[in-house]
Design an enzyme around this catalytic site. Structure first.
Site, PDB file in Angstrom:
ATOM      1  N   GLY A   1      16.139  21.631  -6.002  1.00 34.22           N
ATOM      2  CA  GLY A   1      15.215  22.668  -5.565  1.00 34.22           C
ATOM      3  C   GLY A   1      15.971  23.943  -5.238  1.00 34.22           C
ATOM      4  O   GLY A   1      17.179  23.938  -4.980  1.00 34.22           O
ATOM      5  N   CYS A   2      15.251  25.063  -5.235  1.00 39.76           N
ATOM      6  CA  CYS A   2      15.901  26.349  -5.004  1.00 39.76           C
ATOM      7  C   CYS A   2      16.412  26.453  -3.569  1.00 39.76           C
ATOM      8  O   CYS A   2      17.574  26.800  -3.338  1.00 39.76           O
ATOM      9  CB  CYS A   2      14.961  27.496  -5.341  1.00 39.76           C
ATOM     10  SG  CYS A   2      13.317  27.371  -4.614  1.00 39.76           S
ATOM     11  N   PHE A   3      15.577  26.141  -2.601  1.00 37.62           N
ATOM     12  CA  PHE A   3      16.024  26.212  -1.213  1.00 37.62           C
ATOM     13  C   PHE A   3      17.197  25.268  -0.959  1.00 37.62           C
ATOM     14  O   PHE A   3      18.204  25.680  -0.366  1.00 37.62           O
ATOM     15  CB  PHE A   3      14.869  25.902  -0.252  1.00 37.62           C
ATOM     16  CG  PHE A   3      13.812  26.964  -0.166  1.00 37.62           C
ATOM     17  CD1 PHE A   3      14.124  28.249   0.266  1.00 37.62           C
ATOM     18  CD2 PHE A   3      12.493  26.693  -0.498  1.00 37.62           C
ATOM     19  CE1 PHE A   3      13.142  29.240   0.366  1.00 37.62           C
ATOM     20  CE2 PHE A   3      11.505  27.670  -0.395  1.00 37.62           C
ATOM     21  CZ  PHE A   3      11.831  28.950   0.029  1.00 37.62           C
TER      22      PHE A   3
END
Lengths: 334, 334, 334, 334
Positions: free
Chosen positions: A148-150
Site C-alpha cells: 500500500g502507498c501509506f
C-alpha cells in the site's frame, strides 16, 4: 534483445495508467495485453493524454487470454476482485504483481480488516513487494503483493530506526496524501469544491493500512497510530512519523548506512517535499531528533513508489532485470 | 449609542486587513486611526478589495496621534517592533491588544526564543488573550498578548484532555497551515510554484510556537513536540494532536462539557475541516481514542481565531462589550 | 555511438532545469557544460529534485569554456543578456539555440518592444525555431531563436486557418498561463496568496508577445489582440483564439491535413486541456466554427513546447538527429 | 421593526447555502421557511459550516406551507423544476425570485435552448433581475427571473460600451469560472484530479447563456460568441470581452458615468481580479482600448452577484427596502 511479454488488467484507473506509461517505454518488457472490465476501447481513448503514444486495444479481461499472451501480469484491481484473477493466473504459470491489498497480510489480519480470503494457498507464498525489505525473496517470487502507498512511505521511514525505538512506545504516523490516492471514483471526497482550500483527517486511528504497517515492522497493531489526511493536490504523499528513541546516533548517518545500497531511497538534509518525488520511484527521507523524540518525514509519489513504479521494480527483480529498468527518476518539478 | 474609538497600527499585512474588515462593521468600535510604517495612502489603496468599503486614510504610525485618537489600539506588527509601541501607548493610558509574540511568554523563555525584551514591566502585567483560559483576567486587562495561531489551535484542542493525559508522555502536535500564515513577505516559501502541488514540514521540533504551547499548558518544553507543515491553500490551520491518556471517558462528552460556555468553540462528530472555520472565529474540535492513544483535530482560521478575530474578541471583553460583537460566524463555504 | 557535446548557460531557472532533465536522458547529446552567473554549485544543489540523477558541476558562465567543450549551446537567459553570449559563441563556431527573445523579431520591431540590439549581424541570419514553419531552414541553422511560449501556442493554432480568415478582421488571442511562466523571480504576482483562488489578465493588448505573433503570421501588429491571463496552476498554457472566417471547410479536416506530418501536434475532438500536454512537447489543437466565427483552442506546456523541449527539437534538427530524440511524450496525468 | 417572512426552496445546493448565509443576518428579512426535496434535516446538518449559526428545520418542499409562511420565496432549483413551483406560488400571491433559467428568456428562445415552457402567463410578466437594467420594473415585480452568472458579468461589462460598438461586428465573451458554478453534483468535470492543474473550455460557442446575453443586449444571437472555461478555483468568474468600437471616448470615464449610481459596480484602473469580489455582490469592471478593439474584464462572484446576493438585492428592491440591505461587501481576501 528479446522482450518479455507482460499485461495489465485494470487499465482504467490511475495506477493502470501509470503502469501503461512506464511499460510503453520499458527497455525489456513489452506490453502485449491490456484489459479492463468492459473492453472495446483503446488505451488512448481511455486516457486521452496517451494519444500519439499508445493506442493498444483494451480487452475485456480474460484469464485465458492473459495467460496465453503474457509471462507476467500486473493487476490494478480493487481488493477481492484481484484474488479472483490471481488464483487462475498463478495456476496457469503466469507471474503476478498484484497492486491490491489481497496478498499483503496474514490471513487472520486480512479477514479482520477486509473480507473473506478465497485463495489462501497463494496467500501463503506471496512475497511483500518492498524491495528494501524482501529483495532476496522477490527474485524467485511468483506472486508479489505490491505494498500500500501509506505503508510504503511509513515503513521505509521507520525501518532504519526501529532498533533505537523504545519498545512498546507509540508509533505515530500522521500522513498526508494527494487526491489521486482516492482513485477516479466520484464521491463527495473527490469533488473539487470539497478539497480545494480544505484539509481534513479521515478514518483516524482506524485506516486499513495501519495493520499492514504493524505487520511488516513486526510490532503489535495497537502500537501503530495512523491518521491519514487529504491535502488539496493531485499526487504525492508524506508520512510525518514520531517515535521515542534511546541510544546515541546521528539521524542522517543511520539513514545513509541503512540505505547505502538502495537505489530508490534518497536521504534529505532538509524536510522532504512532495514535489521532489512526484513522477518518480524515489522515497525521500529526512529525520530529526529532539531529546528522545525522533521525527521522520518520508515522501513518495503515491501512484508511483506507492503503487505502479514499485510494481515494475518488483517485476524487474522477479525477471532478473536491472532493478531500475524503465523506472522514471525525473521528477515533475517545477 | 456611543462608539469606542480604536486604532490599528500595522495596516499593510494580512492580519491588519482582517482587523479593518471587522472593525468597519463592528457595532461598538469605531476605527478612527489606521497606520503603517509609511503612511500617505488609504485603506482601499493598500487593499483594493476594500474599494467602496473603507477609504480611511493610512497614517505614518505615531504613538502621540494614536494616543490622542483611540481608547484602544491593535498592534499588527512584527515582534520587537511591537514592544516599542506598547510601552508608550500603555504609559499614555491607551489599552493595547498586541498581535505579536512580545508579551506572550515569560521573560526567560521569550529571550531564549526571540530577542532581548525592553519592556519587562508591562510584560509582567500582560494577559494572554485566549478567552477560554483567561476570560476573567481579560476583563480588567490593559495589555493583551494575542496568542499565536498554532498555540491557539493546539491549546484549545488539548485543554479538555490534560487531566487524562499520562504525565510526562510526549505531546505531539502535527500542524498544517495555509500560506497566509507566512505573511505577505516575498520568499521562496511563498512562491506559488514552490507551494502548489507541494507539502513540507518546516522548523521541525524547533518552531518558536512550541514554548508558547508548553507554557500555557503548564508542561515542560521538552514534552511538546511540534512540527508545522505548509499546505497549498490560503487560509486555515489544523493541529493534529496525539497524546497518551488513561482513565475512562467519552471524548465527545469531555469536549462538550469543557466548552459548554464557549461561544466560539464547536465540537465535531467527524474530523474537522479547514473550510468550515474559514473566515470565522470558531475553533472546531474533534477527538477520537484508540486504547490509550488520543487523537485530537483542532481547526481554526489562522488569520481570524489565530490572530485578528481573536484580537477583537479580546478587545470586546476588555471593553465590557458582548464577546461576539462584530465577530463573523459565517464561514467561507463553499 | 558517439555523442554530441552540448552545454546549457542559464542553469538556475525553470527552463534551464527542463533542459537538464531532458539532456541527461538524451540518446545523442551529452551535457558536458552547465553554467549560471555564479557557478560553484552542482545541478542537484540548484535543483534538489535532481538528486541521484545529475550532480554535474555548475560553472560560472564563460564563453571560452563553453566554446571549448560544446558543439552546441542552449541559452536560457533573459533577453539582452543572451545576445552578449550569442555573438562570441557564434564567432567561435558554436551553434546556439537561444531561448530568449533576442533573435525572434526583425530589428525594428525588437527595438520598439525590447531594447537596443547589439548583434544585428547574427539577428539577420537567425532562424525562428518553430519546426512546423521553418523545418527546412532549421537544418542548416547556426543560430536558432526559440519561440516565445504564447506565440508558439497562438501561431500553431492559427496557421492552418489563415487562408480562411477574412482579411483585416481582428485576431483575438485570449491566453491563459500557469505561474511557472513568470519564472522563479519573487514578485507580488507569484506570491501564492495572490494567485491561489484568483485569476486576472495582465498587460492586456500590450504584451510583447503580440508583435511576435503578428510577425510570424505575416499580419499587421494592429490586427493581433492578445491578452494573457494568469491561472492558479504551475505549468501549461491555453490560447483561446477567435477569428472571422469565410469559405466552406471542416475544422478538424483542415487541422488533420495541415499537421499530417507534424509529430508533435495532436488534433483534438474536444476542447484541449492543459494536463494532457503537461510535461510533453505536444501542442494539442481543437477548432469549432459557428457561422463565420472560428474558435481555436491550442494547448501546450509553457516550459516544454513553449521553451525547453522545443529548443531540443530545434537542436535535434540542426544536428541532423531524429526530430523527437530525447523528447518526452508522456504527460503528467493524473 | 417588523420583519418580512421569506423562504428558500432548494436549500441543499451552493446557491441555497449562500441565500441562507445572508438571510440569517439580514436586517429586514426573516428566514421562516427552508425546504429541499427530501426534508427531515436541518440547515446545519445539510451544511456543517452553519453549526452554531443556523439550525432551522429543512422541510420537504410544499407550496402550501411556503405560501402560508412567506411573503416572498427564493427558488434555488434546476430549470423546469422551478416553474412547477412558480405557478402556484404566484397564484397564491407570494412574490418569487427564481434563480433558475425558467423566466429569463422569451418563450421562443427558452424552448429552443431549454425545454417546453408550462407557465407562459407568468413568463410574460416576469422581470429580469439585473438591477442596473431594470431597477424601475423590479420595484413592482411579483416574479423576478434572477440572471445567469455568465450573463451578469458579460452584460454589466458590455452595457456602457454598446453605443460605441461597430454594429454587427462580433461580440466575443471568453469567460472563466470557478468550479462551484458546476454545482454540487458529482461528475468527471468536478473531480478534483480533473480540475486541479488543469484548464479547458466547454460548450464552446454553444452554451445556453449566449442567447441570454444576446437577448438582454438586444443583439442577434449570431453576434454573440461565448466560450466558458473551467478554472481550478472554487468561486469567482471573469468575463474577458472583446468588441470593435468607433468614436472617441475614455474607457474609464465611460464606465464611471454609466455606473455613477450603481452601488454594486466598481470601476477598476487595473485588470479585475477574482479575489477582490469573492464573497460580495460587487461587479468589478476594467476596460482598455487599442485602436478599434476594446477589451473589457468583468469580475463577479458567480455564487453571489451571479446568483444569491443578486437575488437578495432583487428581493430588497421588490420589497421597498434599501438595495444593499444584508448584502456582504467584504471580500474573501486574502
Amino acid at each position: 534483445m528479446t522482450h518479455i511479454n507482460v499485461g495489465v488488467i485494470g487499465a482504467s484507473g490511475y495506477t493502470g495508467l501509470e503502469l501503461v506509461k512506464m511499460l510503453v517505454k520499458h527497455p525489456n518488457f513489452k506490453l502485449t495485453y491490456l484489459a479492463n472490465s468492459e473492453g472495446e476501447t483503446t488505451a488512448d481513448e481511455l486516457h486521452p493524454s496517451l494519444k500519439g503514444v499508445c493506442d493498444l486495444e483494451v480487452q475485456k479481461a480474460s484469464v485465458t487470454q492473459a495467460s496465453n499472451e503474457c509471462e507476467l501480469v500486473f493487476l490494478a484491481l480493487p481488493h477481492k476482485t484481484a484474488m479472483a484473477y490471481v488464483k487462475p493466473l498463478i495456476a496457469n504459470g503466469v507471474k503476478v504483481v498484484d497492486l491490491s491489498a489481497d496478498y499483503r497480510l496474514p490471513l487472520y489480519t486480512y479477514e479482520a480488516f477486509y473480507t473473506e480470503h478465497t485463495d489462501v494457498a497463494n496467500l501463503e507464498h506471496s512475497v511483500y513487494g518492498l524491495p528494501e525489505l524482501f529483495r532476496q525473496e522477490l527474485k524467485s517470487a511468483k506472486l508479489v503483493a505490491n505494498p500500500g502507498c501509506f505503508p510504503t512511505s511509513a515503513i521505509l521511514g521507520l525501518l532504519p530506526f526501529m532498533k533505537y525505538r523504545v519498545e512498546h512506545t507509540p508509533i505515530i504516523v500522521d500522513a498526508k496524501t494527494g487526491v489521486s490516492g482516492a482513485g477516479k471514483k466520484l464521491s463527495e471526497t473527490t469533488h473539487f469544491v470539497n478539497v480545494n482550500d480544505n484539509l481534513f483527517a479521515y478514518n483516524p486511528l482506524m485506516h486499513r493500512h495501519a495493520p499492514e504497517i504493524a505487520d511488516k515492522l513486526g510490532v503489535d497493531f495497537e502500537e501503530v497510530n495512523f491518521v491519514p489526511h487529504l491535502v488539496p493536490l493531485t499526487r504525492g504523499m508524506i508520512s510525518s512519523i514520531y517515535i521515542q528513541v534511546e541510544g546515541d546516533f546521528d539521524e542522517e548517518a543511520v539513514l545513509e548506512e541503512y540505505y547505502k545500497d538502495a537505489p530508490h531511497v534518497r536521504i534529505s538534509k532538509v524536510p522532504t517535499t512532495m514535489k521532489d518525488v512526484a513522477g518518480t520511484n524515489f522515497c525521500d527521507i529526512y529525520a530529526k531528533r529532539k531529546g528522545n523524540m525522533l521525527f521522520i518525514s518520508s515522501a513518495i509519489d503515491n501512484l508511483m513508489r506507492g503503487a505502479s513504479s514499485q510494481a515494475i521494480v518488483n517485476a524487474n527483480i522477479m525477471m532478473g532485470l536491472a532493478e531500475d529498468a524503465g523506472i522514471p527518476d525525473i521528477a515533475y518539478v517545477p
